[in-house]
Design a protein around this motif. Structure first.
Motif, PDB file in Angstrom:
ATOM      1  N   TYR A 194      24.530  37.894  47.476  1.00  0.00           N
ATOM      2  CA  TYR A 194      25.960  37.690  47.672  1.00  0.00           C
ATOM      3  C   TYR A 194      26.544  37.069  46.406  1.00  0.00           C
ATOM      4  O   TYR A 194      25.942  36.158  45.828  1.00  0.00           O
ATOM      5  CB  TYR A 194      26.215  36.772  48.867  1.00  0.00           C
ATOM      6  CG  TYR A 194      25.994  37.447  50.205  1.00  0.00           C
ATOM      7  CD1 TYR A 194      27.066  37.738  51.029  1.00  0.00           C
ATOM      8  CD2 TYR A 194      24.720  37.803  50.628  1.00  0.00           C
ATOM      9  CE1 TYR A 194      26.870  38.357  52.257  1.00  0.00           C
ATOM     10  CE2 TYR A 194      24.519  38.423  51.846  1.00  0.00           C
ATOM     11  CZ  TYR A 194      25.601  38.701  52.651  1.00  0.00           C
ATOM     12  OH  TYR A 194      25.409  39.328  53.863  1.00  0.00           O
ATOM     13  N   SER A 195      27.694  37.563  45.960  1.00  0.00           N
ATOM     14  CA  SER A 195      28.367  37.047  44.765  1.00  0.00           C
ATOM     15  C   SER A 195      29.450  36.064  45.182  1.00  0.00           C
ATOM     16  O   SER A 195      30.287  36.385  46.027  1.00  0.00           O
ATOM     17  CB  SER A 195      29.011  38.178  43.964  1.00  0.00           C
ATOM     18  OG  SER A 195      28.024  39.051  43.496  1.00  0.00           O
ATOM     19  N   ILE A 196      29.422  34.877  44.571  1.00  0.00           N
ATOM     20  CA  ILE A 196      30.431  33.864  44.840  1.00  0.00           C
ATOM     21  C   ILE A 196      31.255  33.710  43.562  1.00  0.00           C
ATOM     22  O   ILE A 196      30.718  33.348  42.510  1.00  0.00           O
ATOM     23  CB  ILE A 196      29.783  32.525  45.229  1.00  0.00           C
ATOM     24  CG1 ILE A 196      28.889  32.710  46.457  1.00  0.00           C
ATOM     25  CG2 ILE A 196      30.846  31.464  45.464  1.00  0.00           C
ATOM     26  CD1 ILE A 196      28.007  31.529  46.765  1.00  0.00           C
ATOM     27  N   THR A 197      32.544  34.006  43.641  1.00  0.00           N
ATOM     28  CA  THR A 197      33.424  33.967  42.483  1.00  0.00           C
ATOM     29  C   THR A 197      34.503  32.923  42.695  1.00  0.00           C
ATOM     30  O   THR A 197      35.138  32.883  43.749  1.00  0.00           O
ATOM     31  CB  THR A 197      34.087  35.341  42.248  1.00  0.00           C
ATOM     32  OG1 THR A 197      33.062  36.318  42.075  1.00  0.00           O
ATOM     33  CG2 THR A 197      34.969  35.331  41.019  1.00  0.00           C
ATOM     34  N   ALA A 198      34.709  32.091  41.682  1.00  0.00           N
ATOM     35  CA  ALA A 198      35.798  31.118  41.691  1.00  0.00           C
ATOM     36  C   ALA A 198      36.755  31.504  40.578  1.00  0.00           C
ATOM     37  O   ALA A 198      36.328  31.856  39.476  1.00  0.00           O
ATOM     38  CB  ALA A 198      35.269  29.713  41.483  1.00  0.00           C
ATOM     39  N   GLN A 199      38.046  31.445  40.882  1.00  0.00           N
ATOM     40  CA  GLN A 199      39.044  31.808  39.877  1.00  0.00           C
ATOM     41  C   GLN A 199      40.245  30.877  39.986  1.00  0.00           C
ATOM     42  O   GLN A 199      40.686  30.527  41.079  1.00  0.00           O
ATOM     43  CB  GLN A 199      39.494  33.256  40.049  1.00  0.00           C
ATOM     44  CG  GLN A 199      40.459  33.685  38.968  1.00  0.00           C
ATOM     45  CD  GLN A 199      40.614  35.196  38.906  1.00  0.00           C
ATOM     46  OE1 GLN A 199      39.929  35.934  39.608  1.00  0.00           O
ATOM     47  NE2 GLN A 199      41.501  35.651  38.051  1.00  0.00           N
ATOM     48  N   GLN A 200      40.761  30.488  38.816  1.00  0.00           N
ATOM     49  CA  GLN A 200      41.959  29.655  38.746  1.00  0.00           C
ATOM     50  C   GLN A 200      42.952  30.364  37.843  1.00  0.00           C
ATOM     51  O   GLN A 200      42.692  30.541  36.652  1.00  0.00           O
ATOM     52  CB  GLN A 200      41.605  28.271  38.197  1.00  0.00           C
ATOM     53  CG  GLN A 200      42.772  27.310  38.192  1.00  0.00           C
ATOM     54  CD  GLN A 200      42.384  25.958  37.642  1.00  0.00           C
ATOM     55  OE1 GLN A 200      41.663  25.873  36.668  1.00  0.00           O
ATOM     56  NE2 GLN A 200      42.871  24.901  38.281  1.00  0.00           N
ATOM     57  N   GLY A 201      44.057  30.818  38.399  1.00  0.00           N
ATOM     58  CA  GLY A 201      45.025  31.573  37.614  1.00  0.00           C
ATOM     59  C   GLY A 201      44.510  32.976  37.340  1.00  0.00           C
ATOM     60  O   GLY A 201      43.634  33.481  38.019  1.00  0.00           O
ATOM     61  N   SER A 202      45.076  33.609  36.289  1.00  0.00           N
ATOM     62  CA  SER A 202      44.698  34.996  36.005  1.00  0.00           C
ATOM     63  C   SER A 202      43.884  35.173  34.726  1.00  0.00           C
ATOM     64  O   SER A 202      43.388  36.258  34.462  1.00  0.00           O
ATOM     65  CB  SER A 202      45.952  35.863  35.918  1.00  0.00           C
ATOM     66  OG  SER A 202      46.795  35.377  34.890  1.00  0.00           O
TER      67      SER A 202
END
Length: 146
Positions: A87-95
């Motif tokens: 399973y891939s866990i992705t965190a993103q803030q803004g673009s």
């Protein structure tokens, strides 16, 4: 299945001077703790978990602390987590791409799988092979001779 009693870091995603995340879990656990550090404390961080088939199984949005750190706990199990695999866990803030980080965690039967599972299996095979070779060379017998 092997049982571990200590937390183990399964993956660590780093982006230089950007968002970083780490996934921690105990083998056989039904929770994964995501910790990280964001570039800004003013913008929320979105955490998304993708199953091996690409389906979204969990999503969370959290506000980082004043120093940019954040923590999220993800529950593993249930119908959304039925597929075994990575399973891939992705965190993103803004673009911006520098503000995005991904880690991977292996799940089997709705629980976390240890990263060292392959090594443990290899050690078992080597141990059994050694016993067979040594018993054949040393004329070690498990049946009494008459």
């Amino acid at each position: 299945m092997l049982v571990a009693g200590m937390p183990m870091a399964f993956a660590d995603g780093h982006a230089s001077d950007g968002l970083t995340i780490t996934a921690d879990a105990v083998e056989g656990s039904t929770t994964i703790t995501i910790t990280g550090h964001a570039t800004s404390s003013n913008t929320p961080v979105t955490i998304m978990v993708l199953a091996p088939n690409g389906n979204v199984v969990s999503i969370d949005q959290i506000n980082p602390d004043s120093d940019g750190s954040f923590t999220s706990t993800i529950g593993v199990g249930g119908p959304m987590w039925k597929q075994d695999g990575v399973y891939s866990i992705t965190a993103q803030q803004g673009s911006a791409s520098i503000n995005k980080s991904t880690v991977e965690v292996e799940i089997a039967d709705g629980a976390v799988v240890p990263e060292f599972g392959t090594i443990a299996s290899l050690v078992l095979v080597v141990a059994i092979s050694s016993i067979v070779v040594l018993s054949a060379k040393g004329r070690l017998s498990f049946t009494p001779r008459i």
